[in-house]
Design a protein around this motif. Structure first.
Motif, PDB file in Angstrom:
ATOM      1  N   GLU A 267       8.086  25.943   5.717  1.00 47.23           N
ATOM      2  CA  GLU A 267       6.915  26.224   4.881  1.00 47.23           C
ATOM      3  C   GLU A 267       6.961  25.374   3.619  1.00 47.23           C
ATOM      4  N   THR A 268       8.150  25.299   3.020  1.00 45.39           N
ATOM      5  CA  THR A 268       8.358  24.436   1.841  1.00 45.39           C
ATOM      6  C   THR A 268       9.732  23.788   1.928  1.00 45.39           C
ATOM      7  N   LEU A 269       9.850  22.611   1.337  1.00 46.24           N
ATOM      8  CA  LEU A 269      11.149  21.937   1.251  1.00 46.24           C
ATOM      9  C   LEU A 269      11.887  22.454   0.018  1.00 46.24           C
ATOM     10  N   LYS A 270      13.124  22.842   0.192  1.00 47.12           N
ATOM     11  CA  LYS A 270      13.982  23.227  -0.927  1.00 47.12           C
ATOM     12  C   LYS A 270      14.967  22.083  -1.175  1.00 47.12           C
ATOM     13  N   PRO A 271      15.661  22.075  -2.313  1.00 47.03           N
ATOM     14  CA  PRO A 271      16.570  20.955  -2.613  1.00 47.03           C
ATOM     15  C   PRO A 271      17.634  20.726  -1.534  1.00 47.03           C
ATOM     16  N   TRP A 272      17.993  21.768  -0.793  1.00 43.30           N
ATOM     17  CA  TRP A 272      19.029  21.610   0.242  1.00 43.30           C
ATOM     18  C   TRP A 272      18.444  21.121   1.580  1.00 43.30           C
ATOM     19  N   ASP A 273      17.139  20.792   1.594  1.00 44.60           N
ATOM     20  CA  ASP A 273      16.520  20.286   2.819  1.00 44.60           C
ATOM     21  C   ASP A 273      16.280  18.781   2.777  1.00 44.60           C
ATOM     22  N   LEU A 274      16.745  18.121   1.723  1.00 46.54           N
ATOM     23  CA  LEU A 274      16.370  16.720   1.504  1.00 46.54           C
ATOM     24  C   LEU A 274      17.326  15.719   2.148  1.00 46.54           C
ATOM     25  N   LYS A 427      13.496   5.870  -2.866  1.00 47.97           N
ATOM     26  CA  LYS A 427      13.847   7.034  -3.695  1.00 47.97           C
ATOM     27  C   LYS A 427      14.589   6.629  -4.966  1.00 47.97           C
ATOM     28  N   THR A 428      15.278   5.488  -4.912  1.00 46.90           N
ATOM     29  CA  THR A 428      15.999   4.998  -6.089  1.00 46.90           C
ATOM     30  C   THR A 428      15.051   4.801  -7.269  1.00 46.90           C
ATOM     31  N   LEU A 429      13.869   4.284  -6.993  1.00 51.97           N
ATOM     32  CA  LEU A 429      12.970   3.867  -8.072  1.00 51.97           C
ATOM     33  C   LEU A 429      12.510   5.031  -8.959  1.00 51.97           C
ATOM     34  N   PRO A 430      11.995   6.142  -8.409  1.00 51.98           N
ATOM     35  CA  PRO A 430      11.601   7.239  -9.309  1.00 51.98           C
ATOM     36  C   PRO A 430      12.781   7.883 -10.029  1.00 51.98           C
ATOM     37  N   TRP A 431      13.943   7.967  -9.369  1.00 50.23           N
ATOM     38  CA  TRP A 431      15.094   8.579 -10.057  1.00 50.23           C
ATOM     39  C   TRP A 431      15.526   7.709 -11.238  1.00 50.23           C
ATOM     40  N   GLU A 455      14.265  21.078 -21.281  1.00 57.55           N
ATOM     41  CA  GLU A 455      12.831  21.213 -21.051  1.00 57.55           C
ATOM     42  C   GLU A 455      12.190  19.846 -20.832  1.00 57.55           C
ATOM     43  N   THR A 456      12.600  18.859 -21.632  1.00 58.60           N
ATOM     44  CA  THR A 456      12.043  17.508 -21.493  1.00 58.60           C
ATOM     45  C   THR A 456      12.447  16.895 -20.161  1.00 58.60           C
ATOM     46  N   PHE A 457      13.708  17.107 -19.765  1.00 58.96           N
ATOM     47  CA  PHE A 457      14.145  16.580 -18.473  1.00 58.96           C
ATOM     48  C   PHE A 457      13.275  17.142 -17.347  1.00 58.96           C
ATOM     49  N   LYS A 458      13.011  18.442 -17.382  1.00 60.81           N
ATOM     50  CA  LYS A 458      12.178  19.066 -16.341  1.00 60.81           C
ATOM     51  C   LYS A 458      10.802  18.412 -16.277  1.00 60.81           C
ATOM     52  N   GLN A 459      10.213  18.192 -17.446  1.00 61.67           N
ATOM     53  CA  GLN A 459       8.873  17.593 -17.503  1.00 61.67           C
ATOM     54  C   GLN A 459       8.875  16.185 -16.898  1.00 61.67           C
ATOM     55  N   ILE A 460       9.895  15.397 -17.270  1.00 64.02           N
ATOM     56  CA  ILE A 460       9.974  14.019 -16.757  1.00 64.02           C
ATOM     57  C   ILE A 460      10.253  14.031 -15.255  1.00 64.02           C
ATOM     58  N   TYR A 461      11.176  14.881 -14.830  1.00 63.34           N
ATOM     59  CA  TYR A 461      11.533  14.956 -13.405  1.00 63.34           C
ATOM     60  C   TYR A 461      10.318  15.395 -12.580  1.00 63.34           C
ATOM     61  N   PHE A 464       7.832  12.615 -11.724  1.00 66.36           N
ATOM     62  CA  PHE A 464       8.207  11.677 -10.658  1.00 66.36           C
ATOM     63  C   PHE A 464       8.568  12.400  -9.351  1.00 66.36           C
ATOM     64  N   GLY A 465       8.035  13.615  -9.199  1.00 71.70           N
ATOM     65  CA  GLY A 465       8.172  14.296  -7.910  1.00 71.70           C
ATOM     66  C   GLY A 465       9.260  15.341  -7.825  1.00 71.70           C
ATOM     67  N   ALA A 466      10.151  15.389  -8.842  1.00 73.55           N
ATOM     68  CA  ALA A 466      11.247  16.385  -8.864  1.00 73.55           C
ATOM     69  C   ALA A 466      12.000  16.433  -7.537  1.00 73.55           C
ATOM     70  N   GLY A 467      12.227  15.257  -6.967  1.00 77.05           N
ATOM     71  CA  GLY A 467      12.948  15.217  -5.695  1.00 77.05           C
ATOM     72  C   GLY A 467      12.095  15.652  -4.527  1.00 77.05           C
ATOM     73  N   PHE A 468      10.804  15.944  -4.790  1.00 76.28           N
ATOM     74  CA  PHE A 468       9.852  16.328  -3.749  1.00 76.28           C
ATOM     75  C   PHE A 468      10.269  17.625  -3.046  1.00 76.28           C
ATOM     76  N   ALA A 469      10.865  18.527  -3.832  1.00 77.87           N
ATOM     77  CA  ALA A 469      11.281  19.832  -3.313  1.00 77.87           C
ATOM     78  C   ALA A 469      10.701  20.941  -4.184  1.00 77.87           C
ATOM     79  N   ASP A 470      10.724  22.146  -3.655  1.00 78.28           N
ATOM     80  CA  ASP A 470      10.261  23.326  -4.389  1.00 78.28           C
ATOM     81  C   ASP A 470      11.475  23.947  -5.096  1.00 78.28           C
ATOM     82  N   TRP A 471      11.411  23.992  -6.436  1.00 76.13           N
ATOM     83  CA  TRP A 471      12.530  24.496  -7.239  1.00 76.13           C
ATOM     84  C   TRP A 471      12.296  25.931  -7.737  1.00 76.13           C
ATOM     85  N   THR A 472      11.363  26.632  -7.125  1.00 78.63           N
ATOM     86  CA  THR A 472      11.086  28.024  -7.520  1.00 78.63           C
ATOM     87  C   THR A 472      12.367  28.855  -7.464  1.00 78.63           C
TER      88      THR A 472
END
Length: 568
Positions: A267-274, A427-431, A455-461, A464-472
């Motif tokens: 249903e959603t990608l989590k950080p451990w699914d990448l 993936k290197t480029l956005p990180w 807080e600033t790191f979260k906003q910047i991450y 750029f997609g935050a790893g393209f995962a759901d961090w809920t």
């Protein structure tokens, strides 16, 4: 073949790296009478020989310490150089820089040959301040604490202890529960030291900001652009580059993440699914242990060009590798040039994964660069800017792919490996953009708190997609992702170079696919220049452009996507 140091012509063969042994040499260089351009060149070579010996001595102290961070004697040996040798050398080196630029015989030197060198010396003189010597010493010692803290990290999974690098292999497991448990276990271990690392980082920011103020700069970002010799681009160019990555690369990766989600039936990608393979097959295992990794890499480089394979084989014969992960070993990986010997040392933390293969060929590219520049006249000619150094390593990651069959027994695994590698290239480029933009904010807002930083790191991450995962429900882990990036602690502002060089590497690889012989020749010719030419000329020698405009990002991203699509 045994690699040995080049014979010394100026400093004693048995020079002791203590102040009593070094002081007379610096005094002689400072007091020597120079009466011609030829004598000035001899003086430069003598100074270079002394600097190479000092660099290699420091290199071994750093290497030995990072191989065993728990060994107090090795830590003390490193700290001795940082606290007793470097602070004394710094003002004397500045005096020697003055002697060089004030010499009436500078105009007798070959202007083209010494242009880059002279430019760097003049810049070093501009930003030098006596009051920063003590601050640099404190920074050297404090930065090393990051290795001590992170090198001690380990976790227990299934009743067995693993370093974090070793444990990361479980995040590729086909069983989602196994992946989730491993990921959370690793993150919880990182969070234990979160406050200590935040305190350390606050101390580093304060010291770095003071260095900048002492040198007459408004902030440490502006100071570092000068200190790193960024003659070819500005902070604004970095902001524009980040915007181009956000516009051109993030949508491609978002599309790939959606395909991943569908393939995994989630249903959603989590950080451990990448990291898990969408093929439904276990994680690729290109080798079984460190020795096999080294041997297969020698075979891979041999297949590109026998001369390249010979270099890695020489390193193996001379014990210039430490590749397997273990407790007490510093994290990460590096290629450390041994300035006097003319060979490199490769350090990494292998857990027998595909990422370790790419780390090895990456560091192997650096190693080839070290060998190719070993015989340049001056030690400073070998000090390439990171945009050039990383071009060497990142190009090798892609060039070597045509010979990755030495790591894989079947075509299906080889195809999977290439697909994963090309996805990682994008993936290197956005990180990189995340870490670079984060540093711009950190050092232009030096009074911020740890909470502001998170807080600033979260906003910047997120941008750029935050790893393209759901961090809920993973807020603490999400805000702490930045602490795994050792560059932030140990080599500030060294990161945008990876993205610039990644574009260059894609261009080198594009040429290689069109004409492998010519592209390899151009690549090696560029590396052989060291830093004797301006950066744009080195890129031109490699047959590519020094360019990170939005148009170039779009063009090269389209090429990588096309190559990915060909792999199915």
């Amino acid at each position: 073949m045994i690699i040995s140091k080049k014979p010394r012509t100026y400093i004693p063969q048995d020079l002791a790296i203590s102040w009593d042994g070094l002081a007379p040499l610096f005094t002689e260089l400072q007091n020597r009478e120079i009466n011609s351009g030829i004598e000035l060149e001899i003086w430069l070579k003598d100074r270079s020989e002394l600097e190479a010996a000092l660099e290699e001595d420091f290199a071994w102290r750093y290497i030995k310490m990072s191989c065993d961070t728990a060994n107090e004697e090795l830590v003390k040996n490193f700290q001795y150089f940082a606290e007793e040798i470097e602070p004394r050398i710094s003002p004397l080196a500045n005096d020697l820089n003055k002697k060089f630029v004030e010499s009436p015989f500078m105009d007798d030197l070959d202007k083209e040959k010494y242009f880059v060198y002279s430019r760097a010396i003049k810049k070093a003189l501009e930003i030098y301040r006596d009051e920063n010597i003590e601050l640099f010493t404190q920074l050297q010692v404090k930065q090393q604490k990051y290795q001590g803290i992170t090198g001690a990290m380990s976790v227990e999974i299934n009743g067995q202890e693993y370093t974090l690098e070793q444990a990361s292999i479980f995040i590729k497991d086909l069983n989602r529960e196994v992946r989730e448990n491993a990921w959370k276990t690793i993150q919880q271990r990182r969070l234990i030291d979160k406050d200590d690392l935040n305190i350390l980082f606050d101390e580093l920011i304060k010291l770095r900001n003071q260095v900048a103020l002492n040198a007459g700069f408004e902030n440490y970002r502006d100071y570092m652009f000068q200190a790193l010799g960024r003659f070819d681009y500005t902070p604004q160019d970095c902001y524009d580059f980040a915007n181009a990555i956000e516009k051109e690369i993030v949508p491609i990766l978002k599309e790939q993440a959606e395909k991943r989600r569908e393939a995994l039936g989630l249903e959603t990608l989590k950080p451990w699914d990448l990291e898990v393979s969408v093929s439904g097959k276990p994680a690729l295992k290109p080798f079984n242990n460190g020795t096999e990794l080294i041997d297969k890499s020698i075979a891979c480089f041999n297949a590109i060009d026998e001369k390249l394979g010979d270099k890695l084989a020489m390193m193996k014969a001379n014990n210039l590798f430490d590749v397997e992960s273990r407790k007490g070993k510093a994290p990460g990986g590096y290629n450390y040039p041994l300035a006097e010997t003319g060979a490199p040392f490769i350090f990494m933390n292998s857990a027998n994964s595909l990422r370790d293969l790419t780390t090895m060929v990456h560091e192997g590219g650096h190693a080839i660069h070290t060998f190719l520049t070993a015989n340049l006249e001056l030690n400073d000619f070998k000090h390439c800017p990171s945009e050039v150094a990383e071009l060497a390593s990142m190009s090798m990651e892609l060039i070597s792919m045509d010979n990755w069959h030495v790591y894989f027994d079947n075509a299906e695994d080889l195809n999977r490996a290439k697909k994963e590698q090309l996805a990682d290239v994008l993936k290197t480029l956005p990180w990189v953009a995340v870490i670079d933009q984060f540093q711009h904010w950190i050092y232009t807002n030096p009074e911020h708190t740890a909470a502001d930083r998170e807080e600033t790191f979260k906003q910047i991450y997120n941008r750029f997609g935050a790893g393209f995962a759901d961090w809920t429900d993973l807020d603490h882990e999400f805000g702490n992702v930045w602490q795994k990036q050792l560059h932030l602690f140990e080599v500030p502002f060294y990161y945008i170079e990876y993205a610039i060089a990644q574009l260059g590497a894609i261009a080198v690889w594009k040429n290689y696919k069109e004409n492998s012989e010519k592209a390899l020749e151009q690549y090696l010719a560029a590396l052989s220049l060291g830093y004797t030419k301006p950066m744009n000329e080195i890129y031109e020698t490699a047959g590519i452009k020094f360019d990170f405009s939005a148009e170039y990002v779009k063009e090269l991203a389209a090429f990588v996507k096309e190559e990915l699509d060909k792999l199915g």
